[in-house]
Every structure is written in C-alpha cells, then in structure tokens.
Enzyme design. Sequence first.
Site, short mmCIF file in Angstrom:
data_model
loop_
_atom_site.label_atom_id
_atom_site.label_comp_id
_atom_site.label_asym_id
_atom_site.label_seq_id
_atom_site.Cartn_x
_atom_site.Cartn_y
_atom_site.Cartn_z
N GLU A 16 -102.09 -88.67 28.97
CA GLU A 16 -101.00 -88.06 29.15
C GLU A 16 -100.43 -87.44 27.68
O GLU A 16 -100.55 -88.10 26.70
CB GLU A 16 -99.91 -89.00 29.55
CG GLU A 16 -98.63 -88.44 29.76
CD GLU A 16 -97.38 -89.31 30.53
OE1 GLU A 16 -96.24 -88.96 30.43
OE2 GLU A 16 -97.64 -90.44 30.55
N ALA A 40 -97.33 -97.29 24.97
CA ALA A 40 -98.25 -97.95 25.84
C ALA A 40 -98.36 -96.62 26.91
O ALA A 40 -97.62 -95.85 27.09
CB ALA A 40 -97.72 -99.12 26.46
N MET A 41 -99.46 -96.88 27.88
CA MET A 41 -99.53 -95.99 28.86
C MET A 41 -100.10 -96.48 29.98
O MET A 41 -100.58 -97.60 30.33
CB MET A 41 -100.81 -95.13 28.16
CG MET A 41 -101.26 -94.11 29.47
SD MET A 41 -99.82 -92.78 29.51
CE MET A 41 -100.19 -92.36 31.24
N GLU A 42 -99.20 -95.94 31.20
CA GLU A 42 -99.20 -96.55 32.50
C GLU A 42 -100.48 -96.47 33.49
O GLU A 42 -100.28 -96.42 34.73
CB GLU A 42 -97.97 -96.37 33.27
CG GLU A 42 -97.91 -94.90 33.73
CD GLU A 42 -97.29 -94.22 32.74
OE1 GLU A 42 -96.77 -92.83 32.98
OE2 GLU A 42 -97.05 -94.39 31.62
N ASN A 43 -101.50 -95.81 32.84
CA ASN A 43 -102.81 -95.69 33.69
C ASN A 43 -102.83 -96.58 34.92
O ASN A 43 -102.93 -97.93 34.69
CB ASN A 43 -103.95 -95.67 33.01
CG ASN A 43 -103.88 -95.11 31.48
OD1 ASN A 43 -103.55 -93.88 31.43
ND2 ASN A 43 -104.12 -95.82 30.56
N HIS A 56 -91.78 -102.26 31.71
CA HIS A 56 -91.92 -100.57 31.79
C HIS A 56 -93.04 -100.14 32.40
O HIS A 56 -93.19 -99.21 33.38
CB HIS A 56 -91.51 -100.22 30.54
CG HIS A 56 -91.45 -98.56 30.57
ND1 HIS A 56 -90.24 -97.66 30.51
CD2 HIS A 56 -92.24 -97.29 30.50
CE1 HIS A 56 -90.45 -96.53 30.74
NE2 HIS A 56 -91.64 -96.34 30.58
N GLU A 57 -94.14 -100.61 31.74
CA GLU A 57 -95.44 -99.95 32.03
C GLU A 57 -95.76 -100.29 33.55
O GLU A 57 -96.36 -99.62 34.46
CB GLU A 57 -96.70 -100.12 31.23
CG GLU A 57 -96.29 -99.77 29.83
CD GLU A 57 -95.84 -98.10 29.79
OE1 GLU A 57 -96.57 -97.55 30.62
OE2 GLU A 57 -95.27 -97.65 28.77
N GLU A 82 -89.65 -90.90 33.61
CA GLU A 82 -89.58 -91.82 32.45
C GLU A 82 -88.04 -92.28 32.42
O GLU A 82 -87.74 -93.19 32.14
CB GLU A 82 -89.71 -91.14 31.30
CG GLU A 82 -91.20 -90.78 31.11
CD GLU A 82 -92.33 -91.92 30.73
OE1 GLU A 82 -91.53 -93.12 30.71
OE2 GLU A 82 -93.43 -91.82 31.05
#
Length: 996
Positions: free
Chosen positions: A215, A356-359, A391-392, A414
């Site tokens: 992203e 962080a990233m929500e993959n 959040h993630e 978001e």
Amino acid sequence: MILRGLRAGLLSARLTRGHGAAMHHQVAAPAGLLSLRGGGSPSTSKFGAPARASPEISLRATTGMSAAEVKPGNEVEVTEVQQEETKLPVHDPATKFRKDYKPTPFSVENVNLNFILNEDVTHVHSILSLKPNYQGSTPPPLKLDGRKDVKLLSLKVNGSDVNPSEYNVTEKDLTLAKLPPGPVTLNIVTEIKPQENSSLEGLYKSSGNFCTQCEAEGFRGITYFLDRPDVMATYQVRVEADKANYPVLLSNGNLKSQGDLEGGRHFALWEDPFPKPCYLFALVAGKLSMKERTFRTMSGKDVALRIFVQENNLGKVDHALESLVKAMKWDEETFGLEYDLNLFNIVAVDDFNMGAMENKSLNIFNSRLVLASPETATDLDYSRIEGVVGHEYFHNYTGNRVTCRDWFQLTLKEGLTVFRDQEFTSDLNSRPVKRIEDVMGLRVAQFPEDAGPMAHPIRPDSYIKMDNFYTMTVYEKGAEVVRLYNTLLGKEGFRKGMDLYFKRHDGHAVTCDDFLAAMADANNVDLSQLGKWYGQAGTPRLNVSTQYDAASQRYTLRMKQHTPPTPGQPNKEPLLIPVAVGLVGPDGKDIPLHLRAAPEANGTANGNTAQPTTVVLRLTEAEQEFVFEHVPAEPVPSILRGFSAPVRMTVEGQTDEHLQFLLANDSDEFNRWEAGQRLSRKLLLQLYDAASAAKVSSADKKALQSTLAGAGGVPDSLVKAFRAVLMEKGLDGSFKAMATTLPSGTELVDEIPEADPTLIYEVRNYVLRELAARLRPDLETILKETDSAPGDAYVFNAKECARRTLKQKAINMLSTLEEPSIVDMILQRFREATNMTDQVGALGALVEVPGEARSTALSEFFEKWKSEPLVILKWLGLQAMSNAPGNLALVRSLVDHPAFNINNPNNCYSLFLAFARSPVNFHAADGSGYAFMGDSVLRVDKINHQVAARMVSAFTQFRQYDKQRQGLMRAQLERIVATNGLSENVFEICTKSLAA
C-alpha cells in the site's frame, strides 16, 4: 494502514517536560512547536531545470556533506537506480484527479504467484486470469503498472509468447496493444532485487528477511499488474527459498501445503479465498520465531493467532497478542463481526515506512508497535500497541472485506477504522481521557494541516503521489467525520448503518458516498448535508453568542459558522455541525433542558431527571438560533461537549470567571479540560503580545521575565484553579495532568500573525516556571502519593497509567525550576527507575537542563540500552528534540553515531523529525536549523522518498512565522525543489507549499 509510529522516537506529551498529558499516538505537528518543555490542491512548478550542478554541490545535495567531510563509514548506500535518478532533470509530475475515475477494461479474477527467492535476484512468475470489462467486441490496449527496478523476462498471452511489437515497456508500465477477445490468461515473469530496494515499497529485505509493503502502490514493484484498489482477485501464492536462511515462509490466507526441495530449498503454498486488491498482498520469508495463542470466535471456530519476531524478541510479544484477543472479542460484541479465516499472523520488522499494515491475515508491523516489556517500553508504547493492533485487526472488515474504489476514497477505510480503534481504546480504558488525547492530536497536527498549503478534504480531489495523502486529515479528521454519524444517529443507529454497509458491499470496492447512503437508508434520514464534509477542506469556525431573559426564563444561543478559504477552494458552504450543549446552573449542576421546537435534537440525561441535560443541536445554516425555555437562572453554557464536531469555537462574552466555573463544575470532562485550556491560552497570548510589543528578545531571559511580570504575570486565579484540579480526590490522574497542561506552541502559533516561535517557547516556559514555583508544595505531595512501593511490579492498566502520568506531570513541572536539589532528585529517580516509563520520563526532564546531570544521564542510558534498538530510538529523539542552547552540534554528531542508521525510517523519524520540533534549535534565527534539515531531506530522498517527504513537511507552515524565518524556510524549499532527480513525493509537497 496506520500512521501511528511514523514519528518513531518522538516522545508524547506524557513524557515531555512540563507537559504531563498522555497521547496514544504520535502526530505530525508543525515544526519546532512541540518542545520538551511542553510537552492541498495541485499546482504547477514555477521553477525550470537548473544548470548542471558541480560535483561538490551534487555531493552535498545527496549526502548533506562536502567531499572533505566524507570519510570511511560515512558513505550513504545508494543503489544503481537511485544513482541514475540524481541525473534526472527537475520535472513536473502528472496529477491524478478523482473526476477522471474509470473502471479498468479488464477485471482480474484470479492471481497465481510463484516467488523464487535468492540472494542475488528474485524471480516472480505471475499468472493473471482476466475477464473482459469493456464495451464492444474489440479489446482495448491493456496497460499494467510497473516500476523501473522491475525487469521483464517473459510475457505470454493464453500460453503463447507475445511478439515484441505487440507490447511496450517503459519505466512505469507495460502496455499490450492487442489482446484476443474474451477471457485472457497472462503469464508474466519478472526479475527484481529486493536487497537493493531501500524505498521499502514492494518486496525488500529487512534484517536479512524478505518482506513486503504494497500500500498504496508497491505491488507494481514486484510484477506488472493493474495496481489499483478496485481490482479485486483471489490469490494463490507459492514461495520458494533456501530453508536454512529462510525457514519461515508466509503469505495471505490459509496454508495449503509445504515441503522440502532439492538443494536445501523448501516451499510453502498459500491460498486466500477472499477477493482482495493487490495492496493487501503480503509475503514474509526469514529466520523468525513464533508465539501462538488460540481464539474461539462467537460461532465456536478456533483461530490460531501467531506473532513472528526475531528469536531474541520472543519475550516481548505477550501484550500484542493479548491486545489482538481483546480486539477480536470487542469487534464481535460491538459490531457482530467474526474473523473469517482459520489463521491470523502478525510479523514484526525493523525497517518499515509506516506504523503497520493490515494485509489480509498477514499483518506486517513496525517492530516498535509489537515489542514491549516493562523494562524497554513505556506506558505510551503499551497503549499505542494496543490501539494499533486493534486498528489493523478492525481493517479485516473496514478495509479488506469492503475496500476503496480508488485512493481518493482512502478515508473510507482509514477514517472509519481510526474511529473504531478510538472506540475500542475508550471502552478498554478511560473514555474522557481518550477523547481528550485524540483532540489534542487533532489540534496539534490536523488543524494546522487544514490551515496550510497542503490543506485538502478528507476525500481529496487530486494528488501527484498518493503516499503524501496518508495524512492527519484523511485519518484523524476522517475519524471525526465518522463520529458525526455516531453523534447524530446514536449508537444503535450507527450500528444499523454499519450492518447495512456490510450487507450491501461485502467483497466490493466502494466509495464514501456508499457509506453515507447506507447510514442514511438504515435510519431513514437525509444526511446529504453531512456529505459536504467529504469534499470541503479547512477547519470550520463556530461563533456562539448568548442571551438570557430572566423574565421569560429563556436562554438563547446564536450560532454562526464559516470555513476560511483553502488552496483551490475560495468559497465554502455551510456544513451540518452537531453541537452538543449543556447549561450549568449557579449551583454547579446541569439544568434540565427544554429546547423550543427541536424535533431533531438528540438528548441525554444525567441522573434521574426526565429532561435531558445535554442536547445535540443541528447547525445547518450559516446563522441559526436555538432557544431554551424554563431556565430558572442565568447559566454558564457548556458548548461542544465531548468535542462533538471538529471545529474552532469562539464564545462571545466568555470570561475567566465562566471558564474557572466550568473547570471546577462541568459534568462533561472534555469541556472541563477545555475550560482550563482556554484560560491558559488567553494568558499565554496576552503575555506574548506584551513581550512582542516591548520588542524584548527571547534570548534576553532577564528582560523578558521582567516584561512578563510587568504585564501581570500568572494570576493567582489560574494557580488556584490548577491547584484545585491537582488535589481533587477521586479524579483520574491522567485527567489531572491533562487539565493542568498548557496549550502547545503549535496551537498558539495558529493565533499569532507572523509568530516568533522562540518567543512563544520562552513565554510558555515563564508560565510553567511560575506555576511550578507556586504549586511546588502540591507537586511534592503528588510525588509522594504517586510513588510506587519498593518492589512493586509494573502493571499496565488505566489506573496505574494514570498514577504514573500524574507523577510525571509533577516531575516535569518541578524540573522547570532547574534548582540543583530538584535536578539531583530527578537524576536519582532516573537511576532507581524499575520500568521504562519512569526512566524515560526522568531522562526527558533532565535533557532540558544543561549541565553534568544531563550528559551523565544520557551516557548511562546509552550504555545500559545500546543493545536495544527500540530503546535507542528514545535516546536519539530526546536529544534531538532538546531545546538546550547550541544543540544542533549534538544532533549533527548523532547523524554519524554508530547507533544511527539513516537507511532505517524509525531512525530518521526519531532524529530528524524530533529536531524539527525544537523551537529553539530548528527555528534558530540564523537559519542553521533549516539548512541542516534541508540537507537531510535531500540526503534521505536518495534512499527513501516517503521518509524524505515526511521530513520536508517541517517547512510547509513557513508562512505562519515572522518575515525573517519565512525567507529562510522558503529558501530551503526552493533549494530542494530545484534539485536534479528529486522524488515526486518531495516535489509535490515543496511546490504546493511554495505556491499556496
């Protein structure tokens, strides 16, 4: 994806001297105004291509050093691709517009990926199953996104090689001119070099491990693809690597099979059955250890929860794992959302641009948002981890199952998910404290963004680089807009809207308008005016006047709203602004409210009163009047309770006495805090005006103190009000610390034309010292009452955090007196601290006091923690943010310190962004701080464009400052934008800042 942690190494207000309140996440405050003692539309460049720079100038632009300064060990790692970029001329990148959105001519039904990971090169075999999405029988050309560091090795259509004359490859894309009608299968083989990818976008290596960040537009750095969020497909991913070096092979979805191969290699095959956009693709391969826990969902399904970290960090993941369990349970109970796979993985990596990233099912985190132990992490770290893990996870539905049609809709996922994580944290801890923290962050970072050259709506209309729009506006203001729905519809109405949103759009890429429609349809209401918040930039101004008629017992509120012009939006329309109001009687009690002709007003009651004591007024016009009846005595209005809308408010006729009354009596804890803020802000602005009128230099502290005292100094009434709050029994310690915290310098500069940031800093310090001297006995009592008993173990919960926050507030305030006995006391506390919260808190106070104690504490801290990289980030940030005179020389030396790694985003945020928040040193009158930051931006831009773009944002608010500083900051922006090979990220911010 989360912004929290971007400002790694910067300490929250909880840990800053004289600023005792806690903030759960870092914010991008305007430069130079978060001191340790207090703690838009596109434009065309006006600058042509410069003459070719000399080797000396080019070297300094790239590294920040002259040729004579470069020595062994000081070299910057620049890849071959990045070296070529420095030869590029100044450019004007293309702007993308929301109005130009068109669906893709082909949809992608399925993606099959095979990664052959090696040390020198990685080969990616991609099979794309395409389905026609065009009109007519003749397929149009297909343009796939790519990147200059992606090498095409093979291309087939329906199993046959493509003639080179039928496709074209550029640095940014692959275009196939002729495709057969009907469904098409593409076979693409690419070669990439993850070990050279310092941008940390796409596939790269971190600490010897392979990982991804896709992203917003990183997937095009892996293989050629329709890299946009509305292209959703199912994925099967095979990963192959050397087993000894990469024993763990992870991707999205569920593990289908794994096994050994010849030559010491092995593979893993993953399948994700849920369609997703490519920005949610993830891959990790490396030497990692894992801790596992099982969560049973509300339907009785067992889900394996796993966190992967380096072996030496395995003991620091328990809090993150527990936070994940809490988040899963909360989402079931609050929104009825159950996790949809059998496995949920989190991987912590040291090199990561964002927080962080929500993959899907494989979240990748910046390690500082996973790892925590009492010895190495503060209360802030623990709180941030809890919120970000939540959040993630919440993105699994609000972002993954329902995603964005295009990147202009980013706030759809978001803003909504920030709201959800705010509610999660509020339910787990103190709701009033959390609300105050969020508003503090909004005012310090988002309000200035709304007033600056980069001002944009929460749903932007255009961008050059999407990376630049992961902003406080999109995230935090976006969350405030979501909160408007909740305020207007109530908790039940909001839940009905969410249920309908998921029912309609699960598995689809949609828009902000779709969310609004679901909320409106579920509740059978017209929310069209609320939709204006999505397209209008700027912070609305709310002006309130009052009138009481004793004879008729009527109390009238007259409200006016307007939003100032912003770049590209000179004219603004009235918005729907929900204004929560209470009336406090002379006895300090809320008056039951009888609102004349108010069929749409929402109300809540305190105690057992039949009438509500808080009502939500719906301001929809430029001017509106609201009348309350049966008001027995003239009240003090409590307006905008709970900060019911993200506006700046002025209350005509509001006196210090009114504010002191609200600070002592308001039942709404947010407005109680707000009353203290307004009292302090009025005083600070009055004293600044006096000092400015007297033309006293901020460097002449004796003359400044005399001038401020002569202007009235700090009134006894403020001291008395603060003392009452600090000593009130039963009041939350975190609230006490917040309610006695002065507004930040950032908030003050918004109210001062051509502000002198160093003078603001000194005036604020004067008030802090006066308060500390006159509250000293009370602060010393607080220290005794909040000290933990010897041997007490560290516990992270709301009660203990509140105790430590109040204790740190007392230490911070006392430290401003700079008396030897107080410095010795703080140094002793630093040495005897049994947890990182107390130790860093003491160090944060000492770092502002020049002398032996400061240098001794910094040295001892480094020697103790030099093997803990995340702790060293705190050490770097505290020093860089310090306002000690001449601190720039120390910051320059830290750039060359063995503990600093300029290739690591966390290090850059900790050092460079922390320095930009020192009003004394960044804003030095000679411009030396600006020159250092300009050099650093250019140096980092050759390594990582996203990090450099965040650094250059330190200059975007230059028009707020005095003429001398405006000129110096503008000169740095002009120098940066005229540099050959400048990234699009930095170019966009610089040109918009200069053109606004």
